[in-house]
Design an enzyme around this catalytic site. Structure first.
Site, short mmCIF file in Angstrom:
data_model
loop_
_atom_site.label_atom_id
_atom_site.label_comp_id
_atom_site.label_asym_id
_atom_site.label_seq_id
_atom_site.Cartn_x
_atom_site.Cartn_y
_atom_site.Cartn_z
CG ASP A 49 -2.05 0.96 1.13
OD1 ASP A 49 -2.33 1.44 0.01
OD2 ASP A 49 -2.68 1.26 2.17
CG ASN A 98 -7.99 -2.10 -4.52
OD1 ASN A 98 -7.07 -2.89 -4.30
ND2 ASN A 98 -8.22 -1.08 -3.69
C1 IPE Z 1 -5.37 -2.53 0.40
O1 IPE Z 1 -5.09 -1.19 0.18
C2 IPE Z 1 -5.34 -3.30 -0.89
C3 IPE Z 1 -4.04 -3.38 -1.55
C4 IPE Z 1 -2.93 -2.81 -1.18
C5 IPE Z 1 -4.03 -4.20 -2.74
P1 IPE Z 1 -6.22 -0.10 -0.04
O2 IPE Z 1 -5.53 1.14 -0.37
O3 IPE Z 1 -7.22 -0.60 -1.01
O4 IPE Z 1 -6.90 -0.04 1.39
P2 IPE Z 1 -7.76 1.11 2.07
O5 IPE Z 1 -8.81 1.52 1.08
O6 IPE Z 1 -6.83 2.23 2.39
O7 IPE Z 1 -8.32 0.49 3.31
C1 IPE Z 2 -1.80 0.18 -3.27
O1 IPE Z 2 -1.53 1.54 -3.32
C2 IPE Z 2 -2.15 -0.41 -4.60
C3 IPE Z 2 -3.54 -0.83 -4.72
C4 IPE Z 2 -4.43 -0.76 -3.77
C5 IPE Z 2 -3.94 -1.37 -5.99
P1 IPE Z 2 -2.71 2.61 -3.31
O2 IPE Z 2 -3.13 2.88 -4.72
O3 IPE Z 2 -3.80 2.20 -2.40
O4 IPE Z 2 -1.95 3.87 -2.73
P2 IPE Z 2 -2.53 4.95 -1.73
O5 IPE Z 2 -3.04 4.22 -0.53
O6 IPE Z 2 -3.62 5.68 -2.45
O7 IPE Z 2 -1.36 5.81 -1.41
MG MG Z 3 -4.10 2.48 -0.40
#
Ligand code: IPE
Ligand code: IPE
Ligand code: MG
Length: 244
Positions: free
Chosen positions: A22, A70
């Site tokens: 993340d 997602n």
């Molecule tokens: C969790 O991260 C899923 C992945 C890293 C694939 P998210 O960015 O989707 O989680 P939330 O929305 O902050 O809880």
């Molecule tokens: C994790 O990074 C990747 C996925 C969830 C696909 P994020 O895209 O959630 O990155 P932040 O949390 O917005 O920084």
């Molecule tokens: Mg995230």
């Protein structure tokens, strides 16, 4: 298994580490780049960390790449992530002989493009023969979805007269999850400063140790993994019992 860090300290490497990859979006934003640049950087970090995991003798590495939630993101971002996954899997298939990593996929792949599904199947099938680190790639994965699917599969068996409700055990239920035959994670790492599981491995994490760090996933280094393992080594796992 022991590995040496900076020639001075030795740590026991856990059997199974899971990572919520993340912070890609915030990493990009900090640099004035589009979120998709963060996903590309995150994919490179995964490549580096998977290699390192192999070199220190880790047996299982489970990574959360795309959750069942997602899909709520913009179609452009979802497409960019899917394109990256496809590119990455193609490279994996190409370099498989060199990397010798076994790949498994956790999640409902049927919602992915037919091309991506085929590449995931090919990667899993061709890499079966390798016995280095096993990487479990979670794509369109949600722990609640996984548990409901397992419950539904067991109910279907009962309806067909192949099983009885009272026969269900925790071990038998575990075999109906994507993670069947994979030991529960010892250590779950979540970078990016978020202090939640976001629907990752809810069943399997019953006694996992958590490690949270503010580092954004694209910035995560081998030294950060060492640090998480060092912290893990300082934990006392009691599984509800007492240490003597
Ligand atoms: C969790 O991260 C899923 C992945 C890293 C694939 P998210 O960015 O989707 O989680 P939330 O929305 O902050 O809880
Ligand atoms: C994790 O990074 C990747 C996925 C969830 C696909 P994020 O895209 O959630 O990155 P932040 O949390 O917005 O920084
Ligand atoms: Mg995230």
């Amino acid at each position: 298994m022991l590995f040496r860090k900076k020639q001075t300290t030795e740590f026991a490497v856990p059997t199974h580490i899971a990572i919520v990859m993340d912070g890609n979006g915030r990493w990009a934003k900090k640099r004035g780049l589009p979120r998709t640049a963060g996903h590309a950087a995150g994919a490179e970090t995964f490549r580096r960390i998977a290699n390192y995991a192999k070199s220190i003798g880790l047996k299982y590495l489970t990574v959360y790449a795309f959750s069942t939630e997602n899909w709520k993101r913009s179609p452009e971002e979802v497409q960019a992530i899917m394109d990256l996954l496809e590119k990455y899997l193609r490279e994996l298939i190409r370099d498989m002989e060199k990397n010798r990593v076994r790949f498994c996929f956790f999640g409902d792949l049927t919602r992915l493009s037919p091309e991506l599904q085929a590449e995931a199947r090919e990667t899993a099938e061709k890499s079966k023969i390798y016995d280095g680190v096993q990487v479990n790639f979670c794509i369109n994965y949600g722990a609640r979805d996984e548990i409901v699917r397992a419950a539904s599969a067991f109910a279907a068996r009962c309806a067909r007269g192949e099983a009885k409700p009272e026969e269900l055990t925790e071990a038998a239920f575990g075999q109906l999850l994507y993670s069947a035959d994979v030991p529960d994670p010892d250590l779950i790492i979540r970078p990016s400063g978020e202090l939640r599981t976001s629907n990752f491995l809810l069943w399997q994490s019953a006694y996992s140790e958590y490690y949270f760090t503010d580092t954004l996933w694209p910035d995560f280094t081998e030294a950060d993994l060492d640090e998480a393992i060092r912290a893990y080594n300082g934990r006392s796992r009691r599984y509800g019992g007492v240490t003597t």
